[in-house]
Design an enzyme around this catalytic site. Structure first.
Site, PDB file in Angstrom:
ATOM      1  N   ALA A 261       0.844  -1.205   0.000  1.00 49.49           N
ATOM      2  CA  ALA A 261       0.000   0.000   0.000  1.00 49.49           C
ATOM      3  C   ALA A 261       0.873   1.246   0.000  1.00 49.49           C
ATOM      4  CB  ALA A 261      -0.906   0.005   1.214  1.00 49.49           C
ATOM      5  N   GLU A 264       2.801   1.297  -4.128  1.00 47.13           N
ATOM      6  CA  GLU A 264       2.099   1.429  -5.404  1.00 47.13           C
ATOM      7  C   GLU A 264       1.355   2.762  -5.521  1.00 47.13           C
ATOM      8  OE1 GLU A 264       1.892  -0.364  -8.065  1.00 47.13           O
ATOM      9  OE2 GLU A 264       3.239  -1.946  -7.397  1.00 47.13           O
ATOM     10  N   SER A 266       1.584   5.710  -3.666  1.00 42.86           N
ATOM     11  CA  SER A 266       2.337   6.971  -3.619  1.00 42.86           C
ATOM     12  C   SER A 266       3.130   7.183  -4.898  1.00 42.86           C
ATOM     13  CB  SER A 266       3.313   6.969  -2.443  1.00 42.86           C
ATOM     14  OG  SER A 266       2.615   6.981  -1.256  1.00 42.86           O
ATOM     15  N   CYS A 371      -7.679   5.750   4.515  1.00 41.84           N
ATOM     16  CA  CYS A 371      -6.273   5.377   4.339  1.00 41.84           C
ATOM     17  C   CYS A 371      -5.431   5.592   5.603  1.00 41.84           C
ATOM     18  CB  CYS A 371      -5.685   6.197   3.195  1.00 41.84           C
ATOM     19  SG  CYS A 371      -3.945   5.864   2.943  1.00 41.84           S
ATOM     20  N   GLU A 380       5.113  12.503   1.404  1.00 37.94           N
ATOM     21  CA  GLU A 380       6.018  12.077   0.321  1.00 37.94           C
ATOM     22  C   GLU A 380       5.806  12.922  -0.926  1.00 37.94           C
ATOM     23  OE1 GLU A 380       6.163   7.332   1.514  1.00 37.94           O
ATOM     24  OE2 GLU A 380       5.030   7.972  -0.229  1.00 37.94           O
TER      25      GLU A 380
END
Ligand code: HEM
Length: 421
Positions: A261, A264, A266, A371, A380
């Site tokens: 999670a 992929e 981000s 999330c 990020e």
């Protein structure tokens, strides 16, 4: 059977012949991959709760309905009754860790099971832990961009969008970032659990990847149990709530989920954001002139090109959604990306606005399954975009990538070539 469906998903001519079966929703066609919003708009306007015969699901595209599916107890994240998931489970019978990953996973449990897992992980995956990562993330991006600067041109997915989130999640978990090529290979397979029609070879490559990732984490977990460190793995081992802790199957499922999670999604957000800034040069200029807009720009990128386009839920008991009767065990697809452009909810939704106020998009989900990594994802993207804009203010490139990823769930470019000046 899965192998056949994966093959079918690549047969463009055959898929066009099967038009009557797919009706208004065929996510396997190249035009949908290029611009999914055309499908989402058509469905939202003409058939907001669309019954897809091919998928045996109801596809819902309006903001209010998507929100209801994500929040209401009438809908469950437990997909174990879906035939594809049953086939995959069947293939992996006799492997309790794999079963744990499918059945005792945050993403696929509800009620008390979910509360227990989320409560325990939440004790370890804290906002403070994520914020403390900021200086290390900035240093990582700088290092990656140093390599790019020397070459004068780059491919952003390969050189930044992929490696950066893997290094970040590896740092957080406390696993060696040097193993990132292996993480990438595993997550490329495991992400198919979200989208089993993509890929080749049916379930075996996926099960192999799960076995390998468990074999990787098992000794690490044992080591951290013996010598706890200041990392997320150690914190998850230590987390305790109401006298309960995560057991080994929980820990393996969670570590693998976080790795996939955290990678992929981000990386696609970073790739999509880069493309959006090329497509809307005035908004890029506005952001470049005022980098304090980065947080709202990242949310606008999430809204405009949502990296997770959709999720699904099973109907728990007979109910209605926007007047459509639904029966127990039927599946509902909640199209987050369609909700995020709903004009009933977002003023001027087709406008990409890096300063958009009150941006209540659903790109990170809503409700109990909201999330877990939302803060890390935003951090990020802010760090990566901020560094790109500061260091290469004149970057340029095509706003359309050479290819979009083959997936109905994940939206992101295969590659993003970039010239630095
Ligand atoms: C741009 C990046 C990201 C996007 C778009 C995204 C999107 C989502 C969405 C839509 C959901 C809800 C799925 C559902 O309701 O069925 C979700 C759940 C989740 N996400 Fe993210 N995510 C991102 C980054 C991350 C990161 C960086 C991590 C962890 C390191 C992470 C970990 C999780 C976990 C563990 C869940 C399950 C939560 C639960 O079921 O309780 N995500 N994410």
């Amino acid at each position: 059977m899965l192998r056949f469906l994966q093959w079918l998903a690549r047969q463009e001519r055959l898929l066009r012949l099967l038009r009557p079966l797919f009706g208004r929703f065929n996510p396997f066609l190249p035009e949908h991959r290029r611009e999914p919003q055309t499908t989402w708009r058509a469905l939202r306007e003409a058939a907001p709760i669309y019954r897809s015969r091919a998928f045996g699901s109801f596809i819902c595209t309006r903001y209010d309905d998507v929100l209801e599916v994500l929040r209401s107890p009438h809908f469950s994240a437990d997909r174990s009754s879906v035939p594809v998931m049953r086939w995959i489970s069947h293939m992996a019978r006799g492997e309790p860790e794999f079963a744990g990953m499918l059945e005792r996973n945050l993403l696929t449990t509800d009620g008390d099971d979910h509360r227990r897992l989320r409560g325990l992980v939440g004790k370890a995956f804290t906002p403070r832990r994520v914020e403390e990562l900021r200086p290390r993330l900035e240093a990582t991006v700088d290092e990656l961009l140093d390599g790019i600067a020397e070459r004068g041109e780059t491919e952003i997915v390969r050189d930044l969008a992929h490696p950066f989130p893997v290094i970040a999640i590896a740092e957080l978990l406390g696993v060696p970032a040097a193993d990132r090529d292996r993480f990438r290979a595993w997550s490329t397979q495991l992400v198919r659990l979200l989208d089993p029609f993509q890929g080749r070879g049916g379930a075996p490559p996926l099960i192999r990847a799960a076995r390998e990732i468990f074999a990787y984490f098992r000794p690490l977990l044992a080591e951290r149990r013996a010598n706890p460190g200041d990392d997320l793995l150690s914190a998850m081992i230590a987390a305790e709530q109401d006298g309960r802790r995560l057991d080994d199957v929980d820990l393996l499922a969670l570590s693998s989920l976080l790795l996939v999670a955290g990678h992929e999604t981000s990386s696609n957000l970073i790739g999509n954001s880069e493309l959006l800034l090329r497509r809307f040069p005035d908004e890029r200029k506005r952001l470049q002139d005022d980098l304090s807009l980065l947080p709202s720009a990242v949310d606008e990128c999430l809204r405009y090109e949502s990296p997770i386009q959709l999720t699904d839920r099973a109907v728990v008991e007979d109910c209605e959604l926007a007047g459509q009767p639904l029966r127990r065990n039927q599946m509902v697809v909640a199209v987050l990306a369609a909700a995020n452009r709903d004009p009933e909810h977002f003023p001027d939704p087709e406008r990409f606005d890096v300063g958009r106020a009150d941006n209540q998009h659903l790109a990170l989900g809503q409700g109990n399954h909201f999330c877990l990594g939302s803060q890390l994802a935003r951090l990020e993207a802010e760090v990566a975009l901020g560094a790109l804009l500061r260091r290469f203010p004149d970057f340029s490139g095509d706003p359309e990538p050479p290819a979009w990823r083959r997936s109905m769930v994940i939206r992101g470019p295969e590659a993003v070539p970039l010239k630095l000046a």
